[in-house]
Design a protein around this motif. Sequence first.
Motif, PDB file in Angstrom:
ATOM      1  N   LEU A  16       0.859  -1.177   0.000  1.00 45.30           N
ATOM      2  CA  LEU A  16       0.000   0.000   0.000  1.00 45.30           C
ATOM      3  C   LEU A  16       0.900   1.233   0.000  1.00 45.30           C
ATOM      4  CD1 LEU A  16      -2.809   1.454   0.587  1.00 45.30           C
ATOM      5  CD2 LEU A  16      -2.200   1.200   3.002  1.00 45.30           C
ATOM      6  N   PHE A  17       0.540   2.245  -0.778  1.00 44.05           N
ATOM      7  CA  PHE A  17       1.289   3.503  -0.798  1.00 44.05           C
ATOM      8  C   PHE A  17       0.424   4.625  -0.235  1.00 44.05           C
ATOM      9  CE2 PHE A  17       4.104   1.032  -3.173  1.00 44.05           C
ATOM     10  CZ  PHE A  17       5.257   1.741  -3.503  1.00 44.05           C
ATOM     11  N   ILE A  18       1.017   5.474   0.596  1.00 46.23           N
ATOM     12  CA  ILE A  18       0.335   6.632   1.169  1.00 46.23           C
ATOM     13  C   ILE A  18       1.087   7.880   0.722  1.00 46.23           C
ATOM     14  CG2 ILE A  18      -0.408   7.789   3.294  1.00 46.23           C
ATOM     15  CD1 ILE A  18      -0.305   5.060   4.680  1.00 46.23           C
ATOM     16  N   GLY A  19       0.354   8.832   0.144  1.00 44.34           N
ATOM     17  CA  GLY A  19       0.978  10.059  -0.333  1.00 44.34           C
ATOM     18  C   GLY A  19       1.567   9.940  -1.717  1.00 44.34           C
ATOM     19  N   ALA A  20       1.345   8.816  -2.391  1.00 45.52           N
ATOM     20  CA  ALA A  20       1.865   8.594  -3.737  1.00 45.52           C
ATOM     21  C   ALA A  20       1.258   7.313  -4.296  1.00 45.52           C
ATOM     22  CB  ALA A  20       3.385   8.496  -3.734  1.00 45.52           C
TER      23      ALA A  20
END
Length: 493
Positions: free
Chosen positions: A446-450
């Motif tokens: 999972l990616f957060i901010g991108a």
Amino acid sequence: MNDKDYDKLIDAWLDGDIDETTLAELNAWVLESPENAARFAERSHMHSHLSEWAKSVHGEPASETPVSFPLLKVLLPIAAVLALCVGLFYFTNPPVSGVPVAQLTDSPRAILSYHGRELDIEEPTLLTGDYELSSGIAAIVFQTGVELIIEAPARFQLDSEMHVMLHHGRIAATVPPAGIGFLVETPAADIIDHGTEFAVEVGNDQSSEIHVFKGEVEVQPKSSEADSVHLETSDATRMELDSDVPMGIPLDNDRFLRSLREPSQDLVRTIRKLEPSLYFRMGVPKNGITLRDRVGDAHGELIDRGAERPPFAPGKMGSSTRFEGPKDGAYVRVPDYPKSTGSLSGSFWVFAESRPRRATIASNATEDKMGQFQLSLLRDTGKLRLQVVDSSGEKQEVHSDSPFPLSEWQHIAFSADGTDLRLYLNGEEISSIPCGSIGETDIPSLFIGAKSNNRKSTADHFWHGRIDEFALFDHALTAENIRSIYQNSETVK
């Protein structure tokens, strides 16, 4: 001065008991001639090693006999070179013997130097003297109980437990009654505390900004005998270098990190009761890198792409993770996080500073695979968009009718219950469509901010702003659940 006087100066230097003016005088004397350099070497006990070496060359036994003048003539070039090298090193990097004045209590990602030498941040005692924080954050506490949060890049000087000189950078101070009178000095002004919580920033132009969050401070311009200005709760001012006129400005609650502790409030209890599968508070981690899941074993790895400032800022509650956008902002990668099938929900507090094209808040999609969901902006419109993939492999999408608001915290939530997909903003449903169960995915991270760019083993579509209180659920949240999260969130005062 005669030679005996300079011998005393050399002894004082060796004892670490010499001021900067005298040190400069001794430095000039040593560099003045080879004879002086030789005397410095002899006084520093270097001559004993040289005489032993010389006697061994001539086949003579070592003795305690002083070095003769002829032998000194032979050794002068060596002594001069050695003395000059050693002298230059120590004169430009003199031993410093400050007085213990504060303790380093937290140092996420910090690189802190003392008089030009990088410190071991595991050693918590700080001495009076000059410091440079080139990376990360430093939290320090004085014997009076005064607490400072310092953000890189910063240069400052600890003069005493009641006096700090800020040359450049940001400091946030919390001052208890025992610290009343605490002074923060800047090139443009002296800021004297009267029992308060305040912050100071010194810019590249040497101007100073002072923001008072609680209490009262006195600001005395340095350029003249002008009257001081008194600032109280919610006041702020700017002092230009070489000016005695304070310029009132708006208080900025979102600029300065004021604590590294995450408050335990109603929102945390509300989210925990709803049993999230993943919950990041997005505050400042101890090591400055690893975000800890508050309900399971997952972790988020903060990837720093070279931004000068630390990737943390004031949050909706406590602190938050800051994303600087396409140029050099950070992003978070969560490997092997707990994935949902069937139903899926999310809750996030989000702050946008601008709307980069397709900027992503959270996603487990890649360049060539949709994954399960992606929460982002709709290309150049700036509208909030949620995409999910149902169990039949079909992409489903909902979005807002207007661009995502800037410069203020927004609560975003969504819920996919196997029948409908619903998008919420600040506790209210703004869009919904029919949607089947959420499908499975083999995308591990999972990616957060991108968004992941698996072709380049990096990321793109970077968010510009902040994200706080990040939660995913492997079941559907109701409209009432989402309103309770929104209503139990309190803005940091």
